[in-house]
Design a protein around this motif. Structure first.
Motif, PDB file in Angstrom:
ATOM      1  N   GLY A   1       0.928  -1.036   0.133  1.00 12.82           N
ATOM      2  CA  GLY A   1      -0.059   0.041  -0.159  1.00 12.82           C
ATOM      3  C   GLY A   1       0.727   1.185   0.098  1.00 12.82           C
ATOM      4  N   SER A   2       0.861   1.778   1.102  1.00  8.37           N
ATOM      5  CA  SER A   2       1.713   3.290   0.999  1.00  8.37           C
ATOM      6  C   SER A   2       3.074   2.624   1.812  1.00  8.37           C
ATOM      7  CB  SER A   2       1.230   4.225   2.230  1.00  8.37           C
ATOM      8  OG  SER A   2       0.802   3.632   3.563  1.00  8.37           O
ATOM      9  N   LEU A   3       4.021   3.237   1.138  1.00  5.60           N
ATOM     10  CA  LEU A   3       5.479   3.093   1.490  1.00  5.60           C
ATOM     11  C   LEU A   3       5.769   3.428   2.697  1.00  5.60           C
ATOM     12  CD1 LEU A   3       8.273   2.012  -0.074  1.00  5.60           C
ATOM     13  CD2 LEU A   3       8.622   4.568  -0.208  1.00  5.60           C
ATOM     14  N   PRO A   4       6.292   2.434   3.530  1.00  5.17           N
ATOM     15  CA  PRO A   4       6.785   2.630   5.185  1.00  5.17           C
ATOM     16  C   PRO A   4       7.719   3.670   5.225  1.00  5.17           C
ATOM     17  CG  PRO A   4       6.606   0.218   4.380  1.00  5.17           C
ATOM     18  CD  PRO A   4       6.455   1.011   3.236  1.00  5.17           C
ATOM     19  N   GLU A   5       7.530   4.449   6.129  1.00  2.00           N
ATOM     20  CA  GLU A   5       8.434   5.895   6.053  1.00  2.00           C
ATOM     21  C   GLU A   5      10.100   5.108   6.235  1.00  2.00           C
ATOM     22  OE1 GLU A   5       9.100   9.598   9.117  1.00  2.00           O
ATOM     23  OE2 GLU A   5       7.434   8.292   9.443  1.00  2.00           O
ATOM     24  N   THR A   6      10.322   3.973   7.020  1.00  2.67           N
ATOM     25  CA  THR A   6      11.420   3.554   7.215  1.00  2.67           C
ATOM     26  C   THR A   6      12.152   3.299   6.051  1.00  2.67           C
ATOM     27  OG1 THR A   6      10.684   1.367   7.524  1.00  2.67           O
ATOM     28  CG2 THR A   6      11.110   2.568   9.549  1.00  2.67           C
ATOM     29  N   LEU A   7      11.433   3.135   4.952  1.00  8.87           N
ATOM     30  CA  LEU A   7      12.039   2.392   3.623  1.00  8.87           C
ATOM     31  C   LEU A   7      12.331   3.881   2.551  1.00  8.87           C
ATOM     32  CD1 LEU A   7      10.426  -0.804   2.616  1.00  8.87           C
ATOM     33  CD2 LEU A   7      12.441  -0.372   4.206  1.00  8.87           C
ATOM     34  N   ASP A   8      11.821   5.079   3.136  1.00  8.60           N
ATOM     35  CA  ASP A   8      12.095   6.252   2.149  1.00  8.60           C
ATOM     36  C   ASP A   8      13.562   6.450   2.033  1.00  8.60           C
ATOM     37  OD1 ASP A   8      10.507   8.979   1.458  1.00  8.60           O
ATOM     38  OD2 ASP A   8      12.172   9.520   2.309  1.00  8.60           O
TER      39      ASP A   8
END
Length: 330
Positions: free
Chosen positions: A187-194
């Motif tokens: 779904g939305s990209l996890p912030e930790t993978l930004d």
């Protein structure tokens, strides 16, 4: 897709800029001047570009995770601090597909196109493919390249998380293998993978299954502090299901936090554990399916996930999902 106006060129070394030495071809500096000289009189290429050399310059056979992180840092700085709206990475061909895959996951969320290219022959060598690849990549960026990480080679734009090197000496060395791509998009990209998030080095290992593989081989490999093991399985994800000692080593490793992932050895293969009991037993030992991912994509993805500090369970969950087109077409 939007035309790039202000390009950042990152030269990492590789055959494209090598010069002859007494020991053979070796990476050489000064490529910016050679590139500008080559572009003189090339009226069809009009975009502005800045240039940086990654230090030390590399024969890409010497590529490491630390070099991937240095590339990622240089690219992020060029985009966020330098205002560049596109990136071209010049890279050796030996590990070009590995770097394209790693950057695909290290730069998730970056809204500019990143193209990688190189050549099988050095710039200036008779009959070299260097200018065709470099000039073609520049034109592709100028005309409008898609967001994400791509490889431009021999006139083709190839997905960075799907590409592999198929030939050691031909100009059409790279391809996207016709693997079956199945899976569910995240779904939305996890912030930790930004792409803005810091990463750390990860102790990864890759092991192809082969007749005669022993439990002690696997135990010795996993005993080196490995955080994730990528197993290249037979066919649709099968392995020696009657070797209880080997399966026990896998279960023990998984129980102590090692991420175990599976891809197929077959160029056109994909993992589907439930087809054979020999696959189901590997799944039950803790392996997570890589679907139709290549070795390069699976390795780069594991590096990004675990390098972000994710737990074993979260890394396994995200490994099974499509993050940037590595598992699902479209």
């Amino acid at each position: 897709m939007r035309p790039v106006k202000n390009l950042f060129v990152l030269y990492t070394g590789g055959t494209i800029g090598m010069l002859q030495t007494v020991e053979g071809l070796a990476p050489a500096g000064g490529f910016e001047a050679r590139m500008r000289e080559q572009l003189q009189g090339q009226d069809e290429i009009t975009l502005d570009w800045g240039f940086a050399e990654l230090q030390p310059l590399l024969d890409s056979a010497n590529m490491t995770q630390a070099n991937w992180l240095a590339m990622r840092d240089a690219i992020v700085e060029a985009v966020e601090q330098g205002g560049h709206d596109g990136v071209l990475v010049l890279h050796g061909t030996d590990t070009l597909a590995y770097s394209a895959a790693a950057l695909s996951f290290l730069l998730l969320g970056l809204d500019v196109p990143v193209l990688l290219t190189g050549s099988m022959q050095p710039m200036g060598a008779p009959g070299s493919d260097a200018w065709d690849n470099l000039g073609g990549a520049l034109k592709a960026l100028q005309n409008g390249a898609p967001q994400g990480v791509w490889l431009y080679f021999n006139g083709e734009l190839l997905h960075g998380a799907r590409v592999t090197k198929l030939c050691s000496d031909a100009f059409d060395a790279f391809t996207v293998l016709p693997r079956k791509r199945v899976g569910e998009r995240t779904g939305s990209l996890p912030e930790t993978l930004d792409y803005r998030q810091p990463r750390q080095l990860v102790n990864l290992a890759v092991l192809p299954l082969f007749p005669g593989l022993r439990a002690e081989h696997l135990r010795a490999l996993l005993g080196g502090g490995v955080q994730a093991l990528l197993l290249e399985c037979y066919g649709s994800g099968t392995g020696p299901s009657d070797n209880e000692e080997l399966l026990s080593v896998l279960r023990e490793a998984h129980a102590r936090g090692v991420v175990l992932a599976a891809i197929s050895q077959c160029p056109q293969g994909h993992v589907a554990f439930d087809v054979y009991a020999a696959g189901s037993r590997l799944r039950d030992a803790g392996l997570v399916s890589g679907g139709g991912m290549t070795r390069e994509a699976a390795l780069g993805k594991l590096f990004s996930l675990l390098g972000s500090g994710l737990s074993q369970a979260e890394a396994e969950r995200l490994f099974a999902l499509d993050l940037c087109g590595e598992r699902v077409d479209g």
